[in-house]
Each structure stands twice: as structure tokens, then as C-alpha cells.
Design an enzyme around this catalytic site. Structure first.
Site, PDB file in Angstrom:
ATOM      1  N   CYS A  16       0.910  -1.236  -0.032  1.00  0.00           N
ATOM      2  CA  CYS A  16       0.139   0.204   0.043  1.00  0.00           C
ATOM      3  C   CYS A  16       0.830   1.087   0.015  1.00  0.00           C
ATOM      4  CB  CYS A  16      -0.846   0.005   1.248  1.00  0.00           C
ATOM      5  SG  CYS A  16      -1.977  -1.630   1.072  1.00  0.00           S
ATOM      6  N   GLY A  26     -13.467  -8.190  -4.053  1.00  0.00           N
ATOM      7  CA  GLY A  26     -13.557  -9.028  -2.744  1.00  0.00           C
ATOM      8  C   GLY A  26     -12.474  -8.889  -1.642  1.00  0.00           C
ATOM      9  N   ARG A  72     -22.265  -4.355   8.691  1.00  0.00           N
ATOM     10  CA  ARG A  72     -21.958  -5.567   8.665  1.00  0.00           C
ATOM     11  C   ARG A  72     -20.816  -5.834   9.543  1.00  0.00           C
ATOM     12  NH1 ARG A  72     -19.099  -8.957   5.270  1.00  0.00           N
ATOM     13  NH2 ARG A  72     -19.546  -7.035   3.570  1.00  0.00           N
TER      14      ARG A  72
END
Ligand SMILES: [Zn+2]
Lengths: 144, 384
Positions: free
Chosen positions: B89, B122, B195
């Protein structure tokens, strides 16, 4: 018990094998005789990554410790992990001063907390395609 | 580390971070489309032609072999050295640092740092964990943050609500950023009803994935086309894996100072500034709680103090030290190779007074911090 079914450690050398070594199954680490550093798992390189000494010995780590941190994972990680979801993982601080990352077992996931007393067990992780049981070390709450 | 000659920013370019997958009416753009779009914008702002660029460093993680070459061939191959940088990153800021060093060392006068990504969908698959740890389910990035968050709560008294406040603040800032993936604010209730991913962290504590491109052209002062509002690189440092802080590699006993703390100290030393000099900061908020300990570990506030300062509005636009003024990763989205350059670009816009509705009045000095698996910790300080 199906005799043809085999137990296969998730990785060789993570813990001692009572049938071969006697005693209890214990996690195996490396101890650097030069600087005193400890490693889990064992340093297969044979090198201390702190002081670069090659003077390492295997040591058996304590099987009891306290939860240093934990989480309950709510979604399935990619590909490798095949057991139930949600599942709990975390770090257990051993008296030797080393924190071992682990799965937790035999507990109510909601009752895990920092500082909880836990002990190491060898337990099934999942079955592979040939029906062998892949086993791993895990930690569970001390009940006594 | 030596500082070398002064290095200035000639121009920057950024695409909107979004999903460019061609589904549901969204445009289909590949990483090389996004990367070259950002590079052309940077050239335009710099008032430079492509042939003035003498070397290029290109950050990406999931784009495969020679992705910088693919991107640049969209614009035109000129024989300059192109080097692809994969540093998780912090790939973009690692490319930035290489470009900076080339100019500082007087090897080249005009160098491009670019970053781009078309993200896989995902969970981000990471090879940062050994296979046996993947079998044991350790290879979950949000879980690593969740365990750090549990420790942080234990040590500082921070609450899950504090983490949610980071999401709320950054999404409020992101609503003012036309390049952000998410431009709609969220409420505490919305964070708490999202969630659960890894307790105690929920979906809205996590940054969304995104595709995007970013580019920064660095040069020596004499190559600048316009010296108005000139921005100088005051520091660009990279700290990779201080001992004992390598995740996915097992456990050791000896503890050394944290990677983030070390990199911030190097940046203070290199720039001659300290935390008190910063007018605006882009901290690393891939997961909301990370912003809090990031600020503390860099010395921008004391340990355990960030949640209280956050509640008091200290890190808000209009606060004493605005943090993640463009919405951070939580709003902007996270195209790995481009992310850390976007942070640097936001600091550039802020200290030039070009940040529009999210402008920090009078900002002159700012800091951008990116983490990356490995770990890597990259700090850039820009000044007017
Ligand atoms: Zn040693």
C-alpha cells in the site's frame, strides 16, 4: 476410529510429538544462545534474525498463557481456511514473554477477553481431499 | 541520510477513485488508462511536454509485470528508464521517494512518480502470510487491524464509538471531494448497523476498494515553468520492517520502536520540522482505528489522546489539525498503487490553497503517511 485416516500437522515442527518425543505436546521455538531472543515457530533458517548468530537451540514453550488480543472473524478468508465461520483468532502471551498467534477453540466466542487464561491443545483444523485430518495447535480457556 | 538539492513539485494529476469495471453503466477503464490519464493531467498542470520527463517510477501491486511500461506506452515510449515499484500500500510513496532522490542527487532534473491500480474484487489476497498461517485463517487483513484495535482499547480506554467517529469524520470530509469513491456522509448509527467483519470492526470502519490513477512530477527549481505557489519536498522517508514488527512472520520476544514512530522521527529530522509545525495531515486510515494510533505514533498527539481530540473536533476541517481532509482512504477508496500518491496530492492542493470547499485556511506545511504490508511506513512532508 478409522485406522486408514491419518493426522497430518498443518506444518511440521510447530509442536513436539508426544508419541515420538514423550510427554505433552508443546509448541517448539528457537532460543538464541547469543542474545537470548526467542522465536515461534522455530527458526528453520538456523539464524537469529535479531543478532544474526547461528547459535540457536530448540526450546519447548509453555502451554499456558493469557490472551493478549483477539478478534472474531465473521467472513470466510480466501481459499485456505476450511473450518467454521465465524472463528476466533488472537495472540496469547506466554510466560516466556513471547506472543503466539493462534486459533481459539472450546469457548463461547462472545466471552473471549484480554487477560483470559488459556491453554494449548492439538485439534483438527479440517479434512483434506483424501480424508486425512489436518491438525493444528489452538488455545482454549482453562476450565479448572 | 543526506538531503541533496531542493526538489519541487511541478504538477500533479489524479483520476477519480471509483469502480471502473464496465458493469451497471460504469465505464470500463484499465489501470493503464487510469495511470496515463493521471500522468497527462500532471504534465498539463506542470506546463511540460512528455519529452521533458527523464525517468519514471511507477507504483502498483496487482497489475502484473511491467505495468508502468504498459501505462507509459499509452503516452509514448521515449527510451527513459521506467522502474516498476511494488511496495504494497506504500508503492506510490515509494515511487515518489525514488523520483525525489533522483532529482535531489542531481542524476535527473525532471522525474515522474505514478501509481495506479485495477483492484481485484473481494478480500485482498495477500501472500504476506506463510501457507500454514493461511490454513489457520490468519490471513485476514481486517482481523490484524481488529486485534490491534482490541489492544488499543485495552491500553487507552478508546471505545468502538471512537472508531466509528473516525469513519463519520472522514466520510464528512469525503463529501467535499469530487475525486472520492464515496461522497455521501455516514452517521454513527449507519456505522454501527453495518455488517461486522472482524469484531469489533464493521464494514464502515473499512476503506472501500477502488480503481484509480495518480501522478506527481518532481523537478529541480530551475526546471519549474512557474514559481508561483511553489511546493518543496521537505522530507520523503521510507522505513521498512523495524525488528519485531513484522506481521505474518511469527513471534519474537525483543521489542523495538514502532515502524511508524521511526519513520516520523526520520521525517522530522530530514525536514527540520516537528509535529507542532504541521497545518494539515493525511494519516493512514485503511481501517478507522488505524488513524488514531497513527497520529499518536507519529507524535502528532500523545498516546491515548487521539480519541478525545477527535471527539472535540481537533482533527475536523475547521479544527486545530485537520486530518484526512479529502476523506482519507475511508472515502476516497483504496487503489493500492495510487493511494499514497493521492495522499501527497491532497497535501499539495491544501498548501497551494487549491482544495476548494475543504481548504484548510492558510495551510503552509503538511504531512502524508502511508503504511504497507511488509511492513512499510512512508512519510512525505511538503511545504510552501
Ligand atoms: Zn540472537
Amino acid at each position: 476410529m478409522n485406522d486408514t485416516k491419518r493426522w497430518i500437522p498443518v506444518r511440521e515442527g510447530l509442536w513436539s510429538d508426544p508419541s515420538a518425543d514423550g510427554g505433552e505436546a508443546q509448541l517448539i521455538g528457537s532460543h538464541c544462545l547469543t542474545c537470548g531472543e526467542l522465536f515461534f515457530p522455530r527458526q528453520d533458517s538456523g539464524l537469529c534474525s535479531y543478532c544474526q548468530s547461528k547459535d540457536l537451540e530448540d526450546i519447548r514453550l509453555s502451554s499456558k498463557g493469557k490472551i493478549y488480543s483477539y478478534t472474531v472473524v465473521m467472513q470466510r478468508p480466501p481459499v485456505y481456511y476450511k473450518a467454521e465461520v465465524p472463528y476466533a483468532i488472537g495472540f496469547v502471551e506466554l510466560p516466556e514473554g513471547i506472543r503466539v498467534e493462534t486459533l481459539f477453540t472450546g469457548c463461547d466466542l462472545e466471552k473471549l477477553h484480554v487477560g483470559m487464561d488459556v491453554e494449548m491443545v492439538i485439534e483438527k483444523l479440517h479434512e483434506d481431499d483424501e480424508g486425512n485430518e489436518i491438525v493444528a495447535y489452538k488455545f482454549r480457556p482453562v476450565t479448572s | 541520510m543526506k538531503n541533496g538539492r531542493a526538489v519541487v513539485v511541478a504538477g500533479v494529476g489524479l483520476t477519480r477513485f471509483d469502480s471502473y469495471d464496465g458493469q451497471k453503466g460504469r465505464p470500463k477503464k484499465e489501470y493503464y488508462d487510469l495511470g496515463s490519464e493521471a500522468i497527462l493531467k500532471a504534465l498539463d498542470e506542470a506546463g511540460m511536454t512528455w519529452k521533458e520527463i527523464q525517468a519514471a517510477f511507477c507504483g502498483s501491486v496487482y497489475c502484473g509485470t511491467a505495468s508502468g511500461h504498459q501505462t507509459i506506452s499509452n503516452i509514448g515510449m521515449t527510451g527513459i528508464p521506467i522502474v516498476n515499484v511494488e511496495n504494497a500500500c506504500s508503492s506510490g510513496s515509494s515511487a515518489f521517494r525514488l523520483a525525489y532522490q533522483m532529482v535531489a542527487a542531481e542524476i535527473y532534473d525532471v522525474v515522474l512518480a505514478a501509481g495506479f491500480e485495477s483492484m481485484p474484487r473481494g478480500f485482498i489476497r495477500s501472500t504476506a502470510w506463510p501457507e500454514w498461517q493461511r490454513f489457520m485463517g490468519f490471513n485476514v487483513q481486517p482481523a490484524a487491524y481488529a486485534m490491534a484495535a482490541v489492544r488499543y482499547m485495552e491500553e487507552t480506554g478508546a471505545t468502538v464509538e471512537d472508531f466509528a467517529r473516525v469513519s463519520v469524520k472522514n466520510r464528512r470530509h469525503g463529501a467535499l471531494n469530487p475525486n472520492a469513491r464515496f461522497q455521501k456522509p455516514v452517521t454513527l448509527d449507519e456505522v454501527f448497523s453495518s455488517r461486522m467483519i472482524a469484531q469489533p470492526l464493521r464494514l464502515l470502519h473499512a476503506c472501500p476498494l477502488a480503481d484509480g490513477g495518480a501522478a506527481v512530477i518532481l523537478c529541480s527549481k530551475d526546471k519549474l515553468k512557474s514559481k508561483s505557489k511553489m511546493v518543496t519536498v521537505a522530507a520523503s522517508v521510507l522505513t521498512s520492517g523495524t525488528y519485531g514488527h513484522v506481521y505474518g512472520g511469527g513471534s519474537v520476544k525483543i521489542k523495538t520502536p514502532d515502524t511508524i514512530t521511526i519513520s516520523a522521527e526520520q521525517a522530522w529530522e530530514m525536514s527540520g520540522y516537528g509535529p507542532e509545525d504541521m497545518d494539515v495531515v493525511q494519516a493512514y486510515d485503511t481501517m478507522a482505528p488505524g488513524e488514531l494510533w497513527d497520529l499518536e505514533k507519529m507524535g502528532l498527539c500523545k498516546k491515548g489522546e487521539a480519541p478525545r481530540l477527535l471527539r472535540e473536533g481537533f482533527f475536523d476541517l475547521g479544527g486545530k489539525l485537520p486530518v484526512n481532509t479529502d476523506g482519507g482512504l475511508l472515502s476516497r477508496g483504496h487503489p493500492l498503487g495510487a493511494t499514497s500518491l493521492a495522499q501527497i496530492i491532497e497535501i499539495y492542493r491544501q498548501i497551494r490553497g487549491e482544495a476548494g470547499p475543504r481548504q484548510v485556511p492558510g495551510a503552509k506545511i503538511g504531512l502524508a503517511h502511508a503504511m504497507g504490508a511488509g511492513p512499510n511506513s512512508a512519510v512525505v512532508i511538503l511545504k510552501r
